[in-house]
Design a protein around this motif. Structure first.
Motif, PDB file in Angstrom:
ATOM      1  N   GLY A   1       0.820  -1.207   0.000  1.00  0.00           N
ATOM      2  CA  GLY A   1       0.000   0.000   0.000  1.00  0.00           C
ATOM      3  C   GLY A   1       0.856   1.259   0.000  1.00  0.00           C
ATOM      4  N   ALA A   2       1.956   1.233   0.764  1.00  0.00           N
ATOM      5  CA  ALA A   2       2.838   2.408   0.809  1.00  0.00           C
ATOM      6  C   ALA A   2       3.411   2.679  -0.583  1.00  0.00           C
ATOM      7  CB  ALA A   2       3.960   2.194   1.814  1.00  0.00           C
ATOM      8  N   LEU A   3       3.818   1.610  -1.279  1.00  0.00           N
ATOM      9  CA  LEU A   3       4.353   1.791  -2.632  1.00  0.00           C
ATOM     10  C   LEU A   3       3.280   2.352  -3.564  1.00  0.00           C
ATOM     11  CD1 LEU A   3       6.583  -1.360  -3.229  1.00  0.00           C
ATOM     12  CD2 LEU A   3       7.289   1.008  -2.898  1.00  0.00           C
ATOM     13  N   VAL A   4       2.071   1.776  -3.489  1.00  0.00           N
ATOM     14  CA  VAL A   4       0.986   2.237  -4.360  1.00  0.00           C
ATOM     15  C   VAL A   4       0.648   3.699  -4.055  1.00  0.00           C
ATOM     16  CG1 VAL A   4      -1.431   1.910  -4.977  1.00  0.00           C
ATOM     17  CG2 VAL A   4       0.031  -0.069  -4.629  1.00  0.00           C
ATOM     18  N   GLY A   5       0.628   4.036  -2.762  1.00  0.00           N
ATOM     19  CA  GLY A   5       0.305   5.409  -2.360  1.00  0.00           C
ATOM     20  C   GLY A   5       1.331   6.400  -2.864  1.00  0.00           C
ATOM     21  N   MET A   6       2.633   6.014  -2.767  1.00  0.00           N
ATOM     22  CA  MET A   6       3.671   6.905  -3.274  1.00  0.00           C
ATOM     23  C   MET A   6       3.600   6.972  -4.803  1.00  0.00           C
ATOM     24  SD  MET A   6       7.024   6.509  -0.879  1.00  0.00           S
ATOM     25  CE  MET A   6       6.992   4.843  -0.277  1.00  0.00           C
TER      26      MET A   6
ATOM     27  N   GLY B   1      -0.437   6.322 -13.284  1.00  0.00           N
ATOM     28  CA  GLY B   1      -1.605   5.734 -13.940  1.00  0.00           C
ATOM     29  C   GLY B   1      -1.893   4.336 -13.423  1.00  0.00           C
ATOM     30  N   PHE B   2      -0.844   3.522 -13.298  1.00  0.00           N
ATOM     31  CA  PHE B   2      -1.032   2.157 -12.815  1.00  0.00           C
ATOM     32  C   PHE B   2      -1.588   2.172 -11.386  1.00  0.00           C
ATOM     33  CE2 PHE B   2       0.526  -1.404 -10.318  1.00  0.00           C
ATOM     34  CZ  PHE B   2      -0.051  -2.455 -11.017  1.00  0.00           C
ATOM     35  N   SER B   3      -1.047   3.043 -10.535  1.00  0.00           N
ATOM     36  CA  SER B   3      -1.500   3.100  -9.153  1.00  0.00           C
ATOM     37  C   SER B   3      -2.966   3.505  -9.075  1.00  0.00           C
ATOM     38  CB  SER B   3      -0.654   4.098  -8.351  1.00  0.00           C
ATOM     39  OG  SER B   3       0.707   3.761  -8.472  1.00  0.00           O
TER      40      SER B   3
ATOM     41  N   ALA C   1      -3.212  10.271   0.994  1.00  0.00           N
ATOM     42  CA  ALA C   1      -3.782  11.383   1.766  1.00  0.00           C
ATOM     43  C   ALA C   1      -2.779  11.875   2.801  1.00  0.00           C
ATOM     44  CB  ALA C   1      -5.073  10.944   2.450  1.00  0.00           C
ATOM     45  N   GLY C   2      -2.054  10.940   3.435  1.00  0.00           N
ATOM     46  CA  GLY C   2      -1.057  11.322   4.436  1.00  0.00           C
ATOM     47  C   GLY C   2       0.048  12.163   3.823  1.00  0.00           C
ATOM     48  N   ILE C   3       0.525  11.730   2.660  1.00  0.00           N
ATOM     49  CA  ILE C   3       1.605  12.464   1.992  1.00  0.00           C
ATOM     50  C   ILE C   3       1.124  13.859   1.616  1.00  0.00           C
ATOM     51  CG2 ILE C   3       2.934  12.581  -0.155  1.00  0.00           C
ATOM     52  CD1 ILE C   3       3.225   9.550   0.002  1.00  0.00           C
ATOM     53  N   GLN C   4      -0.115  13.926   1.106  1.00  0.00           N
ATOM     54  CA  GLN C   4      -0.613  15.236   0.668  1.00  0.00           C
ATOM     55  C   GLN C   4      -0.997  16.140   1.833  1.00  0.00           C
ATOM     56  OE1 GLN C   4      -3.567  14.188  -2.246  1.00  0.00           O
ATOM     57  NE2 GLN C   4      -2.052  14.163  -3.886  1.00  0.00           N
ATOM     58  N   SER C   5      -1.110  15.561   3.048  1.00  0.00           N
ATOM     59  CA  SER C   5      -1.427  16.397   4.201  1.00  0.00           C
ATOM     60  C   SER C   5      -0.208  17.189   4.673  1.00  0.00           C
ATOM     61  CB  SER C   5      -1.949  15.537   5.355  1.00  0.00           C
ATOM     62  OG  SER C   5      -0.882  14.812   5.934  1.00  0.00           O
ATOM     63  N   VAL C   6       0.985  16.822   4.183  1.00  0.00           N
ATOM     64  CA  VAL C   6       2.189  17.573   4.559  1.00  0.00           C
ATOM     65  C   VAL C   6       2.265  18.809   3.670  1.00  0.00           C
ATOM     66  CG1 VAL C   6       4.694  17.488   4.713  1.00  0.00           C
ATOM     67  CG2 VAL C   6       3.345  15.469   5.251  1.00  0.00           C
ATOM     68  N   PRO C   7       2.354  20.023   4.279  1.00  0.00           N
ATOM     69  CA  PRO C   7       2.298  21.245   3.476  1.00  0.00           C
ATOM     70  C   PRO C   7       3.392  21.282   2.407  1.00  0.00           C
ATOM     71  CG  PRO C   7       2.252  21.755   5.821  1.00  0.00           C
ATOM     72  CD  PRO C   7       2.503  20.295   5.717  1.00  0.00           C
ATOM     73  N   ARG C   8       3.074  21.920   1.276  1.00  0.00           N
ATOM     74  CA  ARG C   8       3.990  22.031   0.148  1.00  0.00           C
ATOM     75  C   ARG C   8       5.301  22.703   0.550  1.00  0.00           C
ATOM     76  NH1 ARG C   8       3.427  23.077  -5.817  1.00  0.00           N
ATOM     77  NH2 ARG C   8       4.588  24.983  -5.531  1.00  0.00           N
TER      78      ARG C   8
ATOM     79  N   ARG D   1       0.963   6.863  -6.488  1.00  0.00           N
ATOM     80  CA  ARG D   1      -0.194   7.705  -6.785  1.00  0.00           C
ATOM     81  C   ARG D   1       0.187   9.171  -6.881  1.00  0.00           C
ATOM     82  NH1 ARG D   1      -4.445   9.842  -7.277  1.00  0.00           N
ATOM     83  NH2 ARG D   1      -6.488   9.445  -6.386  1.00  0.00           N
ATOM     84  N   VAL D   2       1.235   9.597  -6.171  1.00  0.00           N
ATOM     85  CA  VAL D   2       1.662  11.001  -6.238  1.00  0.00           C
ATOM     86  C   VAL D   2       2.964  11.140  -7.022  1.00  0.00           C
ATOM     87  CG1 VAL D   2       0.505  11.767  -4.142  1.00  0.00           C
ATOM     88  CG2 VAL D   2       2.785  10.792  -3.972  1.00  0.00           C
ATOM     89  N   SER D   3       3.352  10.073  -7.742  1.00  0.00           N
ATOM     90  CA  SER D   3       4.596  10.117  -8.507  1.00  0.00           C
ATOM     91  C   SER D   3       4.486  11.091  -9.671  1.00  0.00           C
ATOM     92  CB  SER D   3       4.927   8.720  -9.031  1.00  0.00           C
ATOM     93  OG  SER D   3       5.950   8.785  -9.997  1.00  0.00           O
TER      94      SER D   3
END
Lengths: 266, 338
Positions: B152-157, B168-170, B225-232, B159-161
């Motif tokens: 899941g961690a790989l798929v989640g990362m 696309g695959f994720s 969602a966790g990754i995107q919750s960290v401010p830019r 997803r924001v690659s």
């Protein structure tokens, strides 16, 4: 001050300035779009080593975007950006090389909340320069002493005041021993009584260390005191530039006059 | 001379038990009526349940402890199962205590690696399909959780690659799996595995793989969602310092993201733990399957209520343990952030 006049107008086509190696930062006809929004509309700017340039202008004029193009936090769409002889392109090696020579301080500090002040400052030397931990921590401690808060080394950002946080952020930007420092409205998010402590650190940096600095700020007192050159931007172009004594006493353009009258009579 | 303002102690606002009761429970006519009504209802239901519990036929539980614990595992292998269970339980207790007193994560990690190797060695003569009961439920949950977290961690990362192929695959994977009910997923994979490899993949393994594929998609969304919750600004500051994108992820984004992810992750894993009971549908005899096979015995035909109440209690205990662990972990990771 006599150097600044010659540096003002660099023609888009003329690359002589880049070749002669005098200029540590060179922007030639830089354009930037956000979607359809044309935020930088042909910026030409050449900065010599050791120069302190203060950039002013109304919000939305492209000041921040311009300095973010210098370490490629933003990608310019047209024109050239050359920093210390390295032209920024999509080649990440060039970008990394430039970033290790350019420190940046942000309006909202952007300290890492899960690391102590010391860890914040020491992270880049430790991970990018691959220094041993002891050396990275010693240098980080020296930098915290330079910005005047060695006693807060083991505090987390959440336990520091805004002024202290911004000083840690300056120490962090200095940790990679950069040739250039970019300041993006470093005092705008601070309470009034904390602005001076941050400006003092910046002043020391300019005077004692001869750092090349580009500072986006509305602190005109600071600008009068340390700037070699003022740059006034509006609607994505540089409207006017020159030494501060001319800029403040004898502005040439209507827009500059209007801006100064607003900002100086607050 | 400026007078120094005296520093005062905060006022003592603690209430006596009596005052608290009056203020919170008998504050006005309607509140008092509501309190009395609620208490009466609670007492009524409690007495009903207690009276039933006193007369219920608990023998279906008490007579078959080994069956509930490990299903149809051969008797001569049972001591091995007890050893393995004891080791894991001891490790779990040590971990909870260790998180409390702030033992270094490295030590706890080492402990678990050691325990897992020991358990695998102890259980080596036992075939997967011989395991049943609570052991099977826990095994399914633990294996699926520990596999679906890294996947899941790989798929989640992914997803924001920035790379379109990976992203696309994720997205395809996450959206596809989230569009299928878990039961359908289990049934589908059960049949699909037969087509692929005949009987080489055992039923238990099919269930583990099905549960893992399913949960990984949800974990992927939580990680995104966790990754995107960290401010830019955090990423920008790290990149401006010269950190690479991998270093930025590792030292800046993930440590902050994990803390935000823990409540949702634990929720997902509790849900996975309970969903293992759906494997009954592909013929596994986990805790629920064990209960149902006991109910098929003539002697216990009428003990439906006893069996299901027992199941309810067991699932409740394990789920609460997981939430308790998550709260400890959150507190521990909250260090330094105010």
């Amino acid at each position: 001050m006599e150097t600044t006049q010659s540096a003002t107008a660099t023609q888009p086509a003329g690359t002589s300035a880049a070749r002669d190696g005098q200029h540590i930062i060179l922007l030639e006809d830089v354009h930037k779009w956000f979607g359809k929004l044309h935020v930088l509309r042909g910026i030409n700017l050449a900065i010599r080593s050791g120069e302190v340039v203060v950039v002013a202008g109304p919000s939305g004029s492209g000041k921040s975007t311009m300095i973010r193009c210098i370490n490629r936090l933003e990608r310019h769409n047209r024109g050239r950006v050359v920093v210390d002889g390295i032209e920024l392109s999509d080649d990440m090696r060039n970008v990394d090389a430039v970033r290790s020579e350019v420190g940046m301080v942000f309006q909202s500090f952007n300290l890492f909340p899960h690391l102590t002040a010391l860890q914040n400052v020491g992270l880049a030397p430790l991970q990018v320069r691959r220094w041993p931990r002891a050396k990275a921590e010693r240098v980080a401690m020296e930098l915290l002493e330079r910005v005047g808060i060695p006693e807060k080394a083991h505090a987390y950002p959440g336990q520091l005041s805004g002024g202290q946080q911004q000083r840690v952020a300056i120490a962090r930007a200095l940790a990679m021993n950069p040739k250039i420092m970019l300041f993006d409205e470093p005092t705008s998010a601070l309470d009034p009584e904390m602005i001076q402590e941050v400006l003092d650190v910046m002043l020391g940096l300019a005077r004692e260390h001869g750092m090349t600095m580009i500072v986006v700020t509305h602190e005109m007192g600071f600008a009068r005191e340390v700037a070699n050159r003022m740059v006034f931007m509006d609607e994505g172009v540089i409207v006017e530039e020159g030494p501060p004594e001319h800029f403040f006493t004898n502005p040439q353009h209507e827009r500059t006059k209007l801006f100064l009258s607003k900002i100086l009579h607050q | 001379m400026a007078a120094r303002v005296e520093v005062l102690h905060p006022p003592d606002e603690r209430l006596t038990a009596w005052a608290w009761t009056r203020r919170n429970l008998f504050d006005g006519l309607w509140n008092s009526l509501l309190t009395l009504l609620t208490v009466a209802a609670l007492l009524f239901f409690a007495s009903m349940i207690l009276r039933w519990a006193a007369r219920a036929h608990w023998s279906v539980i008490t007579d078959n402890p080994r069956f509930w614990l490990m299903g149809l595992m051969p008797v001569e292998l049972a001591p091995r199962a007890f050893w393995a269970g004891g080791l894991v339980a001891a490790a779990a207790l040590l971990t909870l205590g260790g998180v409390r007193v702030r033992v270094a994560p490295r030590v706890l990690f080492g402990l678990w690696v050691g325990i897992i190797i020991a358990v695998i060695w102890v259980m080596s003569p036992v075939r997967l399909d011989q395991i049943g009961g609570l052991y099977l439920t826990l095994l399914l949950a633990v294996v699926s959780i520990s596999l679906s977290f890294p996947i899941g961690a790989l798929v989640g990362m992914g997803r924001v690659s920035r790379l379109p192929a990976i992203r696309g695959f994720s997205i395809l994977y996450i959206e596809l799996i989230r569009g299928i009910p878990l039961i359908t997923m289990l049934l589908w994979f059960f049949v699909f595995a037969t087509l692929l490899s005949g009987d080489a993949i055992t039923r238990v393994m099919r269930a583990m793989i099905g549960l893992t594929i399913f949960t990984s998609a949800y974990v992927g969304e939580i990680v995104r969602a966790g990754i995107q919750s960290v401010p830019r600004g955090q990423t920008e500051a790290a990149r401006a310092m010269g950190l690479s994108s991998v270093q930025t992820m590792r030292f800046i984004v993930l440590p902050q993201a994990v803390k935000n992810m823990i409540p949702s992750l634990v929720g997902q894993f509790i849900s996975l733990f309970k969903d293992t009971s759906l494997t009954v549908i592909i013929g596994l005899s986990d805790l629920v399957g064990t209960g149902r096979s006991l109910l098929a015995i003539t002697r216990y035909l009428h003990d439906t209520r006893e069996v299901y109440v027992f199941l309810l209690v067991v699932y409740f205990i394990f789920s609460s343990l997981m939430s308790y662990g998550s709260r400890l972990l959150e507190k521990r990771l909250g260090l330094g952030e105010r």
